[in-house]
Design a protein around this motif. Structure first.
Motif, PDB file in Angstrom:
ATOM      1  N   ALA A 117       0.929   9.083   1.984  1.00 21.28           N
ATOM      2  CA  ALA A 117       0.512   8.113   0.971  1.00 21.28           C
ATOM      3  C   ALA A 117       1.489   8.136  -0.186  1.00 21.28           C
ATOM      4  O   ALA A 117       1.784   9.199  -0.740  1.00 21.28           O
ATOM      5  N   LEU A 118       1.989   6.957  -0.551  1.00 23.21           N
ATOM      6  CA  LEU A 118       2.832   6.798  -1.731  1.00 23.21           C
ATOM      7  C   LEU A 118       1.921   6.439  -2.897  1.00 23.21           C
ATOM      8  O   LEU A 118       1.109   5.520  -2.800  1.00 23.21           O
ATOM      9  N   ILE A 119       2.055   7.188  -3.991  1.00 21.92           N
ATOM     10  CA  ILE A 119       1.172   7.027  -5.141  1.00 21.92           C
ATOM     11  C   ILE A 119       1.975   6.483  -6.306  1.00 21.92           C
ATOM     12  O   ILE A 119       3.075   6.968  -6.589  1.00 21.92           O
ATOM     13  N   GLY A 120       1.431   5.483  -6.990  1.00 20.56           N
ATOM     14  CA  GLY A 120       2.117   4.921  -8.147  1.00 20.56           C
ATOM     15  C   GLY A 120       1.456   3.642  -8.616  1.00 20.56           C
ATOM     16  O   GLY A 120       0.269   3.412  -8.390  1.00 20.56           O
ATOM     17  N   ARG A 121       2.264   2.804  -9.287  1.00 12.23           N
ATOM     18  CA  ARG A 121       1.822   1.479  -9.746  1.00 12.23           C
ATOM     19  C   ARG A 121       2.720   0.448  -9.076  1.00 12.23           C
ATOM     20  O   ARG A 121       3.934   0.498  -9.198  1.00 12.23           O
ATOM     21  N   PRO A 122       2.144  -0.503  -8.374  1.00 13.24           N
ATOM     22  CA  PRO A 122       2.954  -1.438  -7.595  1.00 13.24           C
ATOM     23  C   PRO A 122       3.578  -2.552  -8.438  1.00 13.24           C
ATOM     24  O   PRO A 122       3.114  -2.879  -9.513  1.00 13.24           O
ATOM     25  N   ASN A 123       4.653  -3.093  -7.913  1.00 15.24           N
ATOM     26  CA  ASN A 123       5.197  -4.371  -8.363  1.00 15.24           C
ATOM     27  C   ASN A 123       5.805  -5.030  -7.137  1.00 15.24           C
ATOM     28  O   ASN A 123       5.660  -4.522  -6.028  1.00 15.24           O
ATOM     29  N   ALA A 124       6.495  -6.140  -7.304  1.00 18.77           N
ATOM     30  CA  ALA A 124       7.033  -6.879  -6.154  1.00 18.77           C
ATOM     31  C   ALA A 124       8.021  -6.053  -5.337  1.00 18.77           C
ATOM     32  O   ALA A 124       8.104  -6.199  -4.124  1.00 18.77           O
ATOM     33  N   GLN A 125       8.771  -5.165  -5.983  1.00 19.37           N
ATOM     34  CA  GLN A 125       9.773  -4.362  -5.284  1.00 19.37           C
ATOM     35  C   GLN A 125       9.234  -3.020  -4.788  1.00 19.37           C
ATOM     36  O   GLN A 125       9.867  -2.374  -3.957  1.00 19.37           O
ATOM     37  N   SER A 126       8.104  -2.558  -5.312  1.00 20.06           N
ATOM     38  CA  SER A 126       7.600  -1.223  -4.988  1.00 20.06           C
ATOM     39  C   SER A 126       6.125  -1.249  -4.602  1.00 20.06           C
ATOM     40  O   SER A 126       5.262  -0.979  -5.435  1.00 20.06           O
ATOM     41  N   PRO A 127       5.799  -1.541  -3.345  1.00 19.61           N
ATOM     42  CA  PRO A 127       4.395  -1.440  -2.940  1.00 19.61           C
ATOM     43  C   PRO A 127       3.997   0.032  -2.832  1.00 19.61           C
ATOM     44  O   PRO A 127       4.848   0.891  -2.571  1.00 19.61           O
ATOM     45  N   VAL A 128       2.744   0.337  -3.075  1.00 13.67           N
ATOM     46  CA  VAL A 128       2.248   1.710  -2.978  1.00 13.67           C
ATOM     47  C   VAL A 128       0.986   1.727  -2.125  1.00 13.67           C
ATOM     48  O   VAL A 128       0.336   0.704  -1.936  1.00 13.67           O
ATOM     49  N   ASP A 129       0.633   2.912  -1.619  1.00 14.12           N
ATOM     50  CA  ASP A 129      -0.594   3.069  -0.838  1.00 14.12           C
ATOM     51  C   ASP A 129      -1.801   3.279  -1.737  1.00 14.12           C
ATOM     52  O   ASP A 129      -2.898   2.824  -1.430  1.00 14.12           O
ATOM     53  N   ILE A 130      -1.601   4.011  -2.825  1.00 15.45           N
ATOM     54  CA  ILE A 130      -2.671   4.248  -3.788  1.00 15.45           C
ATOM     55  C   ILE A 130      -2.201   3.741  -5.139  1.00 15.45           C
ATOM     56  O   ILE A 130      -1.287   4.303  -5.746  1.00 15.45           O
ATOM     57  N   ASP A 131      -2.834   2.674  -5.591  1.00 16.42           N
ATOM     58  CA  ASP A 131      -2.476   2.003  -6.845  1.00 16.42           C
ATOM     59  C   ASP A 131      -3.250   2.651  -7.992  1.00 16.42           C
ATOM     60  O   ASP A 131      -4.473   2.571  -8.040  1.00 16.42           O
ATOM     61  N   LEU A 132      -2.535   3.302  -8.909  1.00 11.79           N
ATOM     62  CA  LEU A 132      -3.165   3.965 -10.039  1.00 11.79           C
ATOM     63  C   LEU A 132      -3.101   3.138 -11.323  1.00 11.79           C
ATOM     64  O   LEU A 132      -3.260   3.673 -12.419  1.00 11.79           O
ATOM     65  N   SER A 133      -2.892   1.826 -11.186  1.00 10.62           N
ATOM     66  CA  SER A 133      -2.982   0.939 -12.345  1.00 10.62           C
ATOM     67  C   SER A 133      -4.420   0.976 -12.835  1.00 10.62           C
ATOM     68  O   SER A 133      -5.327   1.079 -12.014  1.00 10.62           O
TER      69      SER A 133
END
Length: 143
Positions: free
Chosen positions: A61-77
């Motif tokens: 799982a990739l964890i972070g905050r998504p944008n158009a260039q960086s999708p993530v599995d767990i969105d911590l926004s």
């Protein structure tokens, strides 16, 4: 020849009905993970006293905050102290691992800042920005 296929189909059907539920109960996700069989991840996370649970099919799982260039599995926004690609959690060799992905504020396990990859177990506290994460056991399969 058709008779042979009929017998084979009956065997497959019988196995599916009779043995699959027993197999799933005997070999839980944790046991299968020890054998290197990926069964998915379940991660609980809390931001501002609100818990969420996310089940993922993959073993990473990739964890972070998504944008158009960086999708993530767990969105911590909306936690703005979390980087776009902040950390990664994965299962390997029957164990869970976490690593920081060069985030601005770092990642902590039990209040210790990560350097490199660190093995974690169920219930360990992982701090990503102002969000707390925990790896949970997957629910047992039931029929």
């Amino acid at each position: 020849m058709a008779e042979g296929w009929g017998f084979a189909l009956k065997v497959v059907f019988y196995f599916r009905i009779a043995f699959l539920p027993i197999f799933l109960r005997l070999f839980s996700a944790r046991v299968l993970a020890r054998w290197g069989v990926a069964m998915g991840l379940q991660i609980s996370y809390k931001y501002k006293n609100r818990w969420k649970i996310r089940q993922l099919d993959g073993d990473s799982a990739l964890i972070g905050r998504p944008n158009a260039q960086s999708p993530v599995d767990i969105d911590l926004s909306p936690d703005t102290t979390v980087s776009r690609n902040h950390a990664r959690i994965w299962a390997e060799g029957g164990a869970f691992w976490v690593e920081d992905l060069k985030s601005r504020y770092g990642t902590k396990v039990h209040d210790s800042k990560l350097t490199g990859k660190v093995q974690v177990k169920e219930g360990d506290t992982i701090q990503v920005g102002e969000t707390t994460l925990k790896i949970d056991a997957l629910p047992e399969h039931s029929e």
